[in-house]
Design an enzyme around this catalytic site. Sequence first.
Site, mmCIF file in Angstrom:
data_model
loop_
_atom_site.group_PDB
_atom_site.id
_atom_site.type_symbol
_atom_site.label_atom_id
_atom_site.label_comp_id
_atom_site.label_asym_id
_atom_site.label_seq_id
_atom_site.Cartn_x
_atom_site.Cartn_y
_atom_site.Cartn_z
ATOM 1 N N ASN A 112 32.113 53.731 58.218
ATOM 2 C CA ASN A 112 31.270 52.581 57.847
ATOM 3 C C ASN A 112 30.273 52.932 56.750
ATOM 4 O OD1 ASN A 112 32.683 51.500 59.923
ATOM 5 N ND2 ASN A 112 30.930 51.072 61.256
ATOM 6 N N HIS A 158 27.839 18.246 21.002
ATOM 7 C CA HIS A 158 28.906 17.349 21.485
ATOM 8 C C HIS A 158 30.194 17.539 20.676
ATOM 9 C CE1 HIS A 158 25.751 15.080 23.680
ATOM 10 N NE2 HIS A 158 25.030 15.382 22.595
ATOM 11 N N SER A 279 56.257 32.041 18.799
ATOM 12 C CA SER A 279 56.963 31.187 19.747
ATOM 13 C C SER A 279 58.433 31.576 19.743
ATOM 14 C CB SER A 279 56.814 29.726 19.325
ATOM 15 O OG SER A 279 57.869 28.951 19.861
ATOM 16 N N LYS A 285 55.273 29.322 14.461
ATOM 17 C CA LYS A 285 54.064 29.353 15.290
ATOM 18 C C LYS A 285 53.338 30.685 15.260
ATOM 19 C CE LYS A 285 52.460 26.660 17.681
ATOM 20 N NZ LYS A 285 52.802 26.068 18.992
ATOM 21 N N ASN A 287 50.134 31.806 17.592
ATOM 22 C CA ASN A 287 49.326 31.245 18.673
ATOM 23 C C ASN A 287 48.147 32.147 19.042
ATOM 24 O OD1 ASN A 287 50.987 28.980 18.960
ATOM 25 N ND2 ASN A 287 52.399 30.106 20.293
ATOM 26 N N GLU A 292 43.283 32.168 24.531
ATOM 27 C CA GLU A 292 43.688 31.323 25.663
ATOM 28 C C GLU A 292 43.626 32.095 26.976
ATOM 29 O OE1 GLU A 292 47.163 28.502 24.474
ATOM 30 O OE2 GLU A 292 47.200 30.226 23.151
ATOM 31 N N LYS A 327 36.802 44.808 48.667
ATOM 32 C CA LYS A 327 37.184 45.646 47.524
ATOM 33 C C LYS A 327 38.140 44.976 46.537
ATOM 34 C CE LYS A 327 37.580 48.902 50.770
ATOM 35 N NZ LYS A 327 36.486 48.370 51.597
HETATM 36 N N1 ARG Z 1 38.884 50.694 55.604
HETATM 37 C C1 ARG Z 1 37.629 50.291 56.167
HETATM 38 C C2 ARG Z 1 36.889 49.357 55.188
HETATM 39 O O1 ARG Z 1 37.289 49.284 54.071
HETATM 40 C C3 ARG Z 1 36.795 51.487 56.406
HETATM 41 C C4 ARG Z 1 35.812 51.323 57.500
HETATM 42 C C5 ARG Z 1 36.511 51.182 58.803
HETATM 43 N N2 ARG Z 1 35.593 51.162 59.874
HETATM 44 C C6 ARG Z 1 35.917 50.782 61.090
HETATM 45 N N3 ARG Z 1 34.984 50.794 61.962
HETATM 46 N N4 ARG Z 1 37.134 50.403 61.386
HETATM 47 O O2 ARG Z 1 35.946 48.708 55.553
#
Ligand code: ARG
Length: 473
Positions: A112, A158, A279, A285, A287, A292, A327
Amino acid sequence: MSHGKLWGGRFNESAADAMEALSRSVHFDWRLAPYDLRGSIAHAHILESAGLLTPAESQSIVEELTLMITQYHEGVLVPESSDEDVHGALERILVERLGEAGGKLRAGRSRNDQVVTDFRLFLRDAAAQIVVQLTDLADAFISQAEKHVQVAAPGFTHLQHAQPVSLGHEIAKHAHALLRDIDRLQDWDKRAAYSPLGAGALAGSALELDPKRSALELGFTDAVANSIDAVSDRDFAAEAAFVFALVGVHLSRIGEEWCLYASKEFGWVNLADAYSTGSSIMPQKKNPDVAELARGKSGRLIGNVVTILTMLKGLPFAYNRDLQEDKEPLFDSLDTLNVLLPAITGMIQTSTFNVDVISRSAPTGYSLATEIADWLVVRGMAFSIAHEVAGACVRQCEASGIDLGQLSDAELAQINPKLTPEVRQVLHVDGAIAGRSRFGGTAPAAVSLQIAALKSETSRTRAWAELKLASTL
Ligand code: ARG
Protein backbone atom coordinates in the site's frame (compact mmCIF):
# COMPACT_ATOMS: atom_id res chain seq x y z
CA MET A 1 -1.51 -19.97 -10.09
CA SER A 2 0.17 -16.63 -9.44
CA HIS A 3 3.85 -16.37 -8.78
CA GLY A 4 5.29 -13.50 -6.85
CA LYS A 5 2.27 -13.57 -4.58
CA LEU A 6 2.87 -11.76 -1.33
CA TRP A 7 0.05 -13.27 0.67
CA GLY A 8 -1.63 -16.65 1.10
CA GLY A 9 -0.63 -17.95 4.54
CA ARG A 10 -4.12 -17.80 5.96
CA PHE A 11 -5.90 -19.41 3.00
CA ASN A 12 -6.79 -23.10 2.69
CA GLU A 13 -7.79 -22.99 -0.96
CA SER A 14 -5.83 -21.52 -3.80
CA ALA A 15 -7.23 -18.56 -5.68
CA ALA A 16 -9.56 -19.09 -8.61
CA ASP A 17 -8.12 -18.34 -12.05
CA ALA A 18 -10.84 -15.76 -12.64
CA MET A 19 -10.01 -14.03 -9.38
CA GLU A 20 -6.31 -13.95 -10.25
CA ALA A 21 -6.98 -12.67 -13.73
CA LEU A 22 -9.02 -9.81 -12.30
CA SER A 23 -6.51 -9.01 -9.60
CA ARG A 24 -3.41 -9.04 -11.80
CA SER A 25 -1.82 -5.71 -12.67
CA VAL A 26 1.73 -6.69 -13.63
CA HIS A 27 1.03 -6.23 -17.34
CA PHE A 28 0.59 -2.50 -16.76
CA ASP A 29 2.33 -1.68 -13.49
CA TRP A 30 5.65 -3.18 -14.60
CA ARG A 31 6.66 0.24 -15.82
CA LEU A 32 6.89 1.27 -12.17
CA ALA A 33 9.66 -1.33 -11.64
CA PRO A 34 12.66 1.04 -11.61
CA TYR A 35 10.89 3.26 -9.10
CA ASP A 36 9.92 0.28 -6.96
CA LEU A 37 13.57 -0.82 -7.01
CA ARG A 38 14.71 2.64 -5.98
CA GLY A 39 12.21 2.62 -3.15
CA SER A 40 13.52 -0.80 -2.12
CA ILE A 41 17.08 0.49 -2.01
CA ALA A 42 16.01 3.32 0.30
CA HIS A 43 14.07 0.83 2.40
CA ALA A 44 17.09 -1.47 2.69
CA HIS A 45 19.11 1.45 4.02
CA ILE A 46 16.40 2.16 6.58
CA LEU A 47 16.27 -1.50 7.68
CA GLU A 48 20.03 -1.52 8.03
CA SER A 49 20.06 1.60 10.17
CA ALA A 50 17.40 0.00 12.40
CA GLY A 51 19.63 -3.06 12.77
CA LEU A 52 17.15 -5.28 10.91
CA LEU A 53 19.60 -6.03 8.10
CA THR A 54 23.30 -6.55 8.67
CA PRO A 55 25.56 -4.25 6.67
CA ALA A 56 26.56 -7.26 4.57
CA GLU A 57 22.94 -8.22 3.88
CA SER A 58 22.03 -4.65 3.08
CA GLN A 59 24.98 -4.33 0.74
CA SER A 60 24.18 -7.48 -1.20
CA ILE A 61 20.50 -6.51 -1.45
CA VAL A 62 21.32 -2.99 -2.64
CA GLU A 63 23.80 -4.33 -5.20
CA GLU A 64 21.26 -6.77 -6.55
CA LEU A 65 18.52 -4.11 -6.71
CA THR A 66 20.90 -1.75 -8.51
CA LEU A 67 21.72 -4.48 -11.01
CA MET A 68 18.01 -5.07 -11.48
CA ILE A 69 17.47 -1.41 -12.39
CA THR A 70 20.15 -1.73 -15.09
CA GLN A 71 18.65 -4.99 -16.30
CA TYR A 72 15.20 -3.39 -16.43
CA HIS A 73 16.50 -0.65 -18.72
CA GLU A 74 18.27 -3.25 -20.87
CA GLY A 75 14.97 -5.06 -21.21
CA VAL A 76 16.27 -8.27 -19.67
CA LEU A 77 14.47 -7.98 -16.36
CA VAL A 78 10.93 -9.07 -17.17
CA PRO A 79 8.04 -10.35 -15.07
CA GLU A 80 6.27 -13.67 -15.54
CA SER A 81 2.79 -13.35 -16.90
CA SER A 82 1.67 -15.16 -13.76
CA ASP A 83 3.14 -12.53 -11.40
CA GLU A 84 0.40 -10.62 -9.61
CA ASP A 85 1.92 -7.16 -9.63
CA VAL A 86 5.22 -5.33 -9.96
CA HIS A 87 5.94 -5.55 -6.24
CA GLY A 88 5.38 -9.30 -6.08
CA ALA A 89 7.36 -9.90 -9.25
CA LEU A 90 10.38 -7.95 -8.02
CA GLU A 91 10.36 -9.64 -4.63
CA ARG A 92 10.11 -13.05 -6.32
CA ILE A 93 13.12 -12.26 -8.51
CA LEU A 94 15.12 -10.94 -5.56
CA VAL A 95 14.38 -14.00 -3.45
CA GLU A 96 15.23 -16.28 -6.38
CA ARG A 97 18.59 -14.54 -6.63
CA LEU A 98 19.47 -13.96 -2.97
CA GLY A 99 17.45 -16.56 -1.08
CA GLU A 100 15.89 -15.73 2.25
CA ALA A 101 17.79 -12.47 2.66
CA GLY A 102 15.68 -11.06 -0.18
CA GLY A 103 12.54 -11.73 1.85
CA LYS A 104 13.80 -9.58 4.72
CA LEU A 105 13.11 -6.45 2.70
CA ARG A 106 9.38 -6.76 3.23
CA ALA A 107 9.66 -5.89 6.94
CA GLY A 108 8.08 -2.58 7.83
CA ARG A 109 6.42 -1.86 4.51
CA SER A 110 3.34 -2.88 2.58
CA ARG A 111 2.37 -2.77 -1.04
CA ASN A 112 0.00 0.00 0.00
CA ASP A 113 2.78 2.47 0.78
CA GLN A 114 5.06 0.95 -1.86
CA VAL A 115 2.73 1.39 -4.81
CA VAL A 116 1.88 4.98 -4.06
CA THR A 117 5.53 5.84 -3.47
CA ASP A 118 6.39 4.30 -6.85
CA PHE A 119 3.57 6.18 -8.52
CA ARG A 120 4.59 9.55 -7.11
CA LEU A 121 8.21 8.98 -8.14
CA PHE A 122 7.15 7.88 -11.60
CA LEU A 123 4.79 10.80 -12.14
CA ARG A 124 7.28 13.39 -10.93
CA ASP A 125 9.77 12.20 -13.55
CA ALA A 126 7.14 11.94 -16.24
CA ALA A 127 5.87 15.44 -15.49
CA ALA A 128 9.39 16.87 -15.81
CA GLN A 129 9.68 15.17 -19.21
CA ILE A 130 6.37 16.72 -20.25
CA VAL A 131 7.70 20.12 -19.12
CA VAL A 132 10.65 19.71 -21.51
CA GLN A 133 8.30 18.90 -24.38
CA LEU A 134 5.93 21.74 -23.56
CA THR A 135 8.92 24.06 -23.47
CA ASP A 136 9.98 22.80 -26.92
CA LEU A 137 6.52 23.56 -28.25
CA ALA A 138 6.41 26.99 -26.60
CA ASP A 139 9.80 27.74 -28.16
CA ALA A 140 8.49 26.69 -31.58
CA PHE A 141 5.67 29.23 -31.26
CA ILE A 142 8.04 31.89 -29.94
CA SER A 143 10.42 31.61 -32.88
CA GLN A 144 7.55 31.66 -35.39
CA ALA A 145 6.12 34.68 -33.57
CA GLU A 146 9.46 36.44 -33.66
CA LYS A 147 9.65 36.09 -37.45
CA HIS A 148 6.20 37.59 -37.93
CA VAL A 149 6.01 40.49 -35.49
CA GLN A 150 5.77 43.01 -38.33
CA VAL A 151 3.15 41.13 -40.34
CA ALA A 152 -0.41 42.46 -40.08
CA ALA A 153 -3.15 39.88 -39.70
CA PRO A 154 -6.87 39.97 -39.12
CA GLY A 155 -7.62 39.24 -35.49
CA PHE A 156 -10.81 37.32 -34.81
CA THR A 157 -13.64 37.18 -32.35
CA HIS A 158 -16.46 34.73 -33.04
CA LEU A 159 -14.18 33.62 -35.91
CA GLN A 160 -15.15 36.87 -37.67
CA HIS A 161 -12.69 39.62 -38.54
CA ALA A 162 -12.52 41.84 -35.48
CA GLN A 163 -9.45 44.10 -35.34
CA PRO A 164 -6.09 43.89 -37.08
CA VAL A 165 -3.25 42.45 -35.03
CA SER A 166 0.39 41.57 -35.40
CA LEU A 167 0.70 37.99 -36.66
CA GLY A 168 3.51 37.54 -34.11
CA HIS A 169 1.05 38.47 -31.37
CA GLU A 170 -1.44 35.96 -32.69
CA ILE A 171 1.14 33.17 -32.75
CA ALA A 172 2.76 34.01 -29.40
CA LYS A 173 -0.54 33.67 -27.54
CA HIS A 174 -0.12 29.89 -27.60
CA ALA A 175 3.20 30.06 -25.77
CA HIS A 176 1.46 31.77 -22.85
CA ALA A 177 -1.09 28.98 -22.51
CA LEU A 178 1.67 26.36 -22.60
CA LEU A 179 3.71 28.22 -19.99
CA ARG A 180 0.70 28.20 -17.69
CA ASP A 181 0.52 24.43 -18.14
CA ILE A 182 4.19 24.21 -17.21
CA ASP A 183 3.59 26.40 -14.18
CA ARG A 184 0.79 24.06 -13.13
CA LEU A 185 3.11 21.06 -13.35
CA GLN A 186 5.81 22.83 -11.35
CA ASP A 187 3.28 23.78 -8.71
CA TRP A 188 1.85 20.24 -8.73
CA ASP A 189 5.33 18.85 -8.18
CA LYS A 190 5.59 20.70 -4.86
CA ARG A 191 2.53 18.88 -3.54
CA ALA A 192 3.55 15.53 -5.06
CA ALA A 193 6.95 15.72 -3.34
CA TYR A 194 5.89 13.93 -0.13
CA SER A 195 6.82 10.33 0.48
CA PRO A 196 4.26 7.75 1.60
CA LEU A 197 7.00 5.16 2.27
CA GLY A 198 6.92 4.01 5.88
CA ALA A 199 3.14 4.27 6.19
CA GLY A 200 2.94 0.49 5.78
CA ALA A 201 -0.59 -0.76 5.18
CA LEU A 202 -2.01 2.31 6.97
CA ALA A 203 -0.70 2.70 10.51
CA GLY A 204 3.03 3.19 10.09
CA SER A 205 5.52 0.69 11.46
CA ALA A 206 6.29 -0.52 14.95
CA LEU A 207 9.87 -1.09 13.80
CA GLU A 208 12.47 1.62 14.28
CA LEU A 209 12.20 2.99 10.76
CA ASP A 210 12.45 6.66 9.92
CA PRO A 211 10.14 7.65 7.00
CA LYS A 212 11.77 11.07 6.75
CA ARG A 213 15.11 9.51 5.95
CA SER A 214 13.87 7.41 3.06
CA ALA A 215 11.84 10.40 1.85
CA LEU A 216 14.99 12.48 1.50
CA GLU A 217 16.94 9.64 -0.10
CA LEU A 218 14.22 9.39 -2.75
CA GLY A 219 14.29 13.10 -3.54
CA PHE A 220 11.07 13.97 -1.72
CA THR A 221 10.76 17.13 0.36
CA ASP A 222 9.48 15.20 3.37
CA ALA A 223 7.38 12.20 4.39
CA VAL A 224 3.56 12.41 4.32
CA ALA A 225 2.52 13.53 7.80
CA ASN A 226 -0.35 11.07 8.31
CA SER A 227 0.19 7.41 7.46
CA ILE A 228 -3.48 6.77 6.62
CA ASP A 229 -3.56 9.77 4.32
CA ALA A 230 -0.29 8.53 2.80
CA VAL A 231 -1.86 5.32 1.47
CA SER A 232 -5.25 6.79 0.63
CA ASP A 233 -4.42 10.06 -1.11
CA ARG A 234 -4.50 10.13 -4.89
CA ASP A 235 -5.00 13.88 -5.26
CA PHE A 236 -1.65 14.03 -7.02
CA ALA A 237 -2.92 11.59 -9.67
CA ALA A 238 -6.18 13.48 -10.19
CA GLU A 239 -4.37 16.82 -10.40
CA ALA A 240 -1.80 15.51 -12.86
CA ALA A 241 -4.57 14.01 -15.00
CA PHE A 242 -6.30 17.39 -15.02
CA VAL A 243 -3.18 19.27 -16.04
CA PHE A 244 -2.57 16.75 -18.83
CA ALA A 245 -6.20 17.17 -19.94
CA LEU A 246 -5.84 20.92 -20.04
CA VAL A 247 -2.68 20.53 -22.11
CA GLY A 248 -4.80 18.32 -24.37
CA VAL A 249 -7.43 21.02 -24.63
CA HIS A 250 -4.78 23.58 -25.56
CA LEU A 251 -3.35 21.25 -28.19
CA SER A 252 -6.85 20.64 -29.50
CA ARG A 253 -7.52 24.36 -29.89
CA ILE A 254 -4.15 24.80 -31.61
CA GLY A 255 -5.05 21.87 -33.85
CA GLU A 256 -8.35 23.48 -34.76
CA GLU A 257 -6.63 26.74 -35.73
CA TRP A 258 -4.06 24.91 -37.82
CA CYS A 259 -6.77 22.93 -39.62
CA LEU A 260 -8.43 26.24 -40.52
CA TYR A 261 -5.16 27.95 -41.45
CA ALA A 262 -4.18 25.07 -43.75
CA SER A 263 -7.54 25.07 -45.54
CA LYS A 264 -7.82 26.53 -49.04
CA GLU A 265 -10.37 29.02 -47.72
CA PHE A 266 -7.87 30.53 -45.29
CA GLY A 267 -4.66 29.70 -47.15
CA TRP A 268 -2.58 31.05 -44.27
CA VAL A 269 -0.26 28.16 -43.62
CA ASN A 270 1.60 25.60 -45.71
CA LEU A 271 2.28 22.41 -43.83
CA ALA A 272 5.58 20.65 -44.41
CA ASP A 273 5.23 17.34 -46.22
CA ALA A 274 6.86 15.66 -43.23
CA TYR A 275 3.91 16.69 -41.06
CA SER A 276 1.08 16.07 -43.51
CA THR A 277 -0.62 13.00 -44.90
CA GLY A 278 -2.12 12.16 -48.26
CA SER A 279 -5.27 10.41 -49.33
CA SER A 280 -5.46 6.85 -50.65
CA ILE A 281 -8.01 7.88 -53.26
CA MET A 282 -7.55 11.61 -53.97
CA PRO A 283 -4.00 12.15 -55.24
CA GLN A 284 -4.09 15.92 -54.70
CA LYS A 285 -4.85 15.78 -50.97
CA LYS A 286 -2.53 17.08 -48.29
CA ASN A 287 -4.21 16.67 -44.95
CA PRO A 288 -3.46 18.24 -41.54
CA ASP A 289 -3.68 14.93 -39.65
CA VAL A 290 -1.29 16.05 -36.90
CA ALA A 291 -3.60 18.94 -36.08
CA GLU A 292 -6.65 16.72 -36.31
CA LEU A 293 -5.15 14.10 -34.01
CA ALA A 294 -4.32 16.83 -31.51
CA ARG A 295 -7.99 17.73 -31.53
CA GLY A 296 -9.11 14.12 -31.46
CA LYS A 297 -6.83 12.87 -28.72
CA SER A 298 -7.95 15.54 -26.27
CA GLY A 299 -11.03 13.36 -25.72
CA ARG A 300 -9.11 10.56 -24.05
CA LEU A 301 -7.09 13.03 -21.94
CA ILE A 302 -10.32 14.52 -20.61
CA GLY A 303 -11.78 11.03 -20.14
CA ASN A 304 -8.82 10.01 -18.00
CA VAL A 305 -9.54 12.77 -15.46
CA VAL A 306 -13.12 11.59 -15.23
CA THR A 307 -11.96 8.00 -14.75
CA ILE A 308 -9.75 8.95 -11.81
CA LEU A 309 -12.30 11.20 -10.13
CA THR A 310 -15.06 8.63 -10.53
CA MET A 311 -12.84 5.88 -9.11
CA LEU A 312 -12.05 8.04 -6.08
CA LYS A 313 -15.36 9.60 -5.25
CA GLY A 314 -16.94 6.85 -3.16
CA LEU A 315 -13.82 5.56 -1.44
CA PRO A 316 -13.28 5.64 2.31
CA PHE A 317 -10.06 7.47 3.04
CA ALA A 318 -7.71 4.48 3.27
CA TYR A 319 -6.26 1.92 0.89
CA ASN A 320 -8.93 0.16 -1.12
CA ARG A 321 -8.24 -2.08 -4.07
CA ASP A 322 -10.11 0.31 -6.34
CA LEU A 323 -6.96 2.42 -6.15
CA GLN A 324 -5.18 -0.05 -8.42
CA GLU A 325 -7.21 1.60 -11.19
CA ASP A 326 -5.31 4.88 -10.72
CA LYS A 327 -2.38 3.97 -12.97
CA GLU A 328 -3.67 3.13 -16.44
CA PRO A 329 -5.44 6.47 -17.04
CA LEU A 330 -2.27 8.37 -16.14
CA PHE A 331 -0.10 6.07 -18.24
CA ASP A 332 -2.47 6.63 -21.13
CA SER A 333 -2.41 10.42 -20.72
CA LEU A 334 1.38 10.37 -20.71
CA ASP A 335 1.65 7.99 -23.66
CA THR A 336 -0.76 10.21 -25.56
CA LEU A 337 1.14 13.42 -24.84
CA ASN A 338 4.48 11.77 -25.53
CA VAL A 339 3.45 11.00 -29.10
CA LEU A 340 1.45 14.16 -29.61
CA LEU A 341 3.80 16.85 -28.36
CA PRO A 342 6.81 16.09 -30.60
CA ALA A 343 4.55 15.87 -33.66
CA ILE A 344 2.78 19.16 -32.92
CA THR A 345 6.11 20.83 -32.23
CA GLY A 346 7.45 19.60 -35.57
CA MET A 347 4.33 20.79 -37.35
CA ILE A 348 4.59 24.27 -35.84
CA GLN A 349 8.34 24.55 -36.47
CA THR A 350 7.98 23.61 -40.11
CA SER A 351 4.80 25.53 -40.96
CA THR A 352 5.32 28.42 -43.34
CA PHE A 353 2.99 31.39 -43.30
CA ASN A 354 1.64 32.98 -46.47
CA VAL A 355 2.24 36.48 -45.18
CA ASP A 356 0.86 38.19 -48.30
CA VAL A 357 -2.48 36.42 -48.01
CA ILE A 358 -2.63 37.14 -44.30
CA SER A 359 -1.73 40.81 -44.41
CA ARG A 360 -3.98 41.43 -47.41
CA SER A 361 -6.97 40.27 -45.41
CA ALA A 362 -6.04 42.28 -42.27
CA PRO A 363 -8.24 45.31 -43.11
CA THR A 364 -11.11 43.34 -44.64
CA GLY A 365 -14.40 42.77 -42.86
CA TYR A 366 -14.42 46.45 -41.75
CA SER A 367 -11.92 45.56 -39.04
CA LEU A 368 -10.95 49.25 -38.74
CA ALA A 369 -14.40 50.37 -37.59
CA THR A 370 -13.18 50.57 -33.98
CA GLU A 371 -10.58 53.10 -35.11
CA ILE A 372 -13.36 55.45 -36.22
CA ALA A 373 -15.13 55.11 -32.88
CA ASP A 374 -11.89 55.70 -30.92
CA TRP A 375 -11.06 58.73 -33.11
CA LEU A 376 -14.44 60.28 -32.26
CA VAL A 377 -14.00 59.47 -28.54
CA VAL A 378 -10.68 61.31 -28.49
CA ARG A 379 -12.61 64.27 -29.91
CA GLY A 380 -15.06 64.24 -27.04
CA MET A 381 -17.88 62.00 -28.24
CA ALA A 382 -19.36 59.39 -25.88
CA PHE A 383 -18.30 55.92 -26.96
CA SER A 384 -21.91 54.75 -27.13
CA ILE A 385 -22.63 57.41 -29.77
CA ALA A 386 -19.27 56.92 -31.52
CA HIS A 387 -20.07 53.20 -31.77
CA GLU A 388 -23.37 54.06 -33.53
CA VAL A 389 -21.61 56.45 -35.90
CA ALA A 390 -18.91 53.92 -36.83
CA GLY A 391 -21.64 51.31 -37.28
CA ALA A 392 -23.43 53.67 -39.69
CA CYS A 393 -20.20 53.98 -41.69
CA VAL A 394 -20.05 50.17 -42.00
CA ARG A 395 -23.71 50.07 -43.06
CA GLN A 396 -23.07 52.66 -45.72
CA CYS A 397 -19.97 50.81 -47.01
CA GLU A 398 -21.79 47.50 -47.10
CA ALA A 399 -24.63 49.06 -49.10
CA SER A 400 -22.28 50.52 -51.68
CA GLY A 401 -19.69 47.70 -51.65
CA ILE A 402 -16.74 49.86 -50.60
CA ASP A 403 -14.18 49.96 -47.76
CA LEU A 404 -14.29 52.43 -44.87
CA GLY A 405 -11.41 54.43 -46.34
CA GLN A 406 -13.36 54.95 -49.56
CA LEU A 407 -16.23 56.90 -47.96
CA SER A 408 -16.28 60.38 -49.52
CA ASP A 409 -16.01 63.57 -47.47
CA ALA A 410 -19.67 64.21 -48.12
CA GLU A 411 -20.70 60.73 -47.08
CA LEU A 412 -18.69 61.03 -43.86
CA ALA A 413 -20.16 64.41 -43.02
CA GLN A 414 -23.63 63.17 -43.74
CA ILE A 415 -23.24 60.28 -41.33
CA ASN A 416 -22.04 62.67 -38.63
CA PRO A 417 -20.71 66.22 -38.90
CA LYS A 418 -17.85 65.33 -36.55
CA LEU A 419 -16.53 62.91 -39.18
CA THR A 420 -14.06 65.21 -40.93
CA PRO A 421 -11.75 63.89 -43.67
CA GLU A 422 -8.90 63.59 -41.10
CA VAL A 423 -10.55 60.43 -39.81
CA ARG A 424 -9.00 58.63 -42.79
CA GLN A 425 -5.62 58.96 -41.11
CA VAL A 426 -6.56 56.21 -38.67
CA LEU A 427 -8.02 53.94 -41.30
CA HIS A 428 -4.73 52.14 -41.80
CA VAL A 429 -3.92 48.69 -40.56
CA ASP A 430 -0.35 49.49 -39.55
CA GLY A 431 -1.42 52.56 -37.61
CA ALA A 432 -4.21 50.66 -35.88
CA ILE A 433 -1.75 47.98 -34.82
CA ALA A 434 1.05 50.36 -33.83
CA GLY A 435 -1.36 52.41 -31.72
CA ARG A 436 -2.00 49.51 -29.39
CA SER A 437 1.38 49.76 -27.78
CA ARG A 438 0.45 49.40 -24.13
CA PHE A 439 1.44 46.38 -22.03
CA GLY A 440 0.07 43.20 -23.62
CA GLY A 441 -1.02 45.03 -26.77
CA THR A 442 -0.52 44.13 -30.40
CA ALA A 443 1.89 46.89 -31.49
CA PRO A 444 5.13 45.36 -32.78
CA ALA A 445 7.09 47.11 -30.03
CA ALA A 446 4.81 45.64 -27.36
CA VAL A 447 4.85 42.20 -28.98
CA SER A 448 8.66 42.22 -29.09
CA LEU A 449 8.72 42.86 -25.35
CA GLN A 450 6.27 40.01 -24.81
CA ILE A 451 8.45 37.71 -26.88
CA ALA A 452 11.58 38.64 -24.93
CA ALA A 453 9.77 37.83 -21.68
CA LEU A 454 8.55 34.52 -23.10
CA LYS A 455 12.08 33.56 -24.07
CA SER A 456 13.46 34.08 -20.60
CA GLU A 457 10.48 32.11 -19.22
CA THR A 458 11.19 29.10 -21.45
CA SER A 459 14.88 29.06 -20.60
CA ARG A 460 13.88 29.05 -16.93
CA THR A 461 11.39 26.19 -17.35
CA ARG A 462 13.88 24.17 -19.39
CA ALA A 463 16.51 24.57 -16.67
CA TRP A 464 13.98 23.51 -14.02
CA ALA A 465 13.10 20.31 -15.88
CA GLU A 466 16.70 19.46 -16.71
CA LEU A 467 17.66 19.79 -13.06
CA LYS A 468 14.81 17.47 -12.04
CA LEU A 469 15.67 14.90 -14.68
CA ALA A 470 19.38 14.95 -13.89
CA SER A 471 18.66 13.23 -10.58
CA THR A 472 16.42 10.50 -11.97
CA LEU A 473 16.92 7.02 -13.31
N1 ARG B 1 -1.33 -3.69 -7.15
C1 ARG B 1 -1.83 -2.96 -6.03
C2 ARG B 1 -2.22 -1.53 -6.46
O1 ARG B 1 -1.84 -1.15 -7.53
C3 ARG B 1 -0.79 -2.88 -4.99
C4 ARG B 1 -1.33 -2.74 -3.62
C5 ARG B 1 -2.05 -3.97 -3.22
N2 ARG B 1 -2.45 -3.91 -1.87
C6 ARG B 1 -3.33 -4.74 -1.34
N3 ARG B 1 -3.62 -4.57 -0.11
N4 ARG B 1 -3.89 -5.69 -2.05
O2 ARG B 1 -2.89 -0.83 -5.75
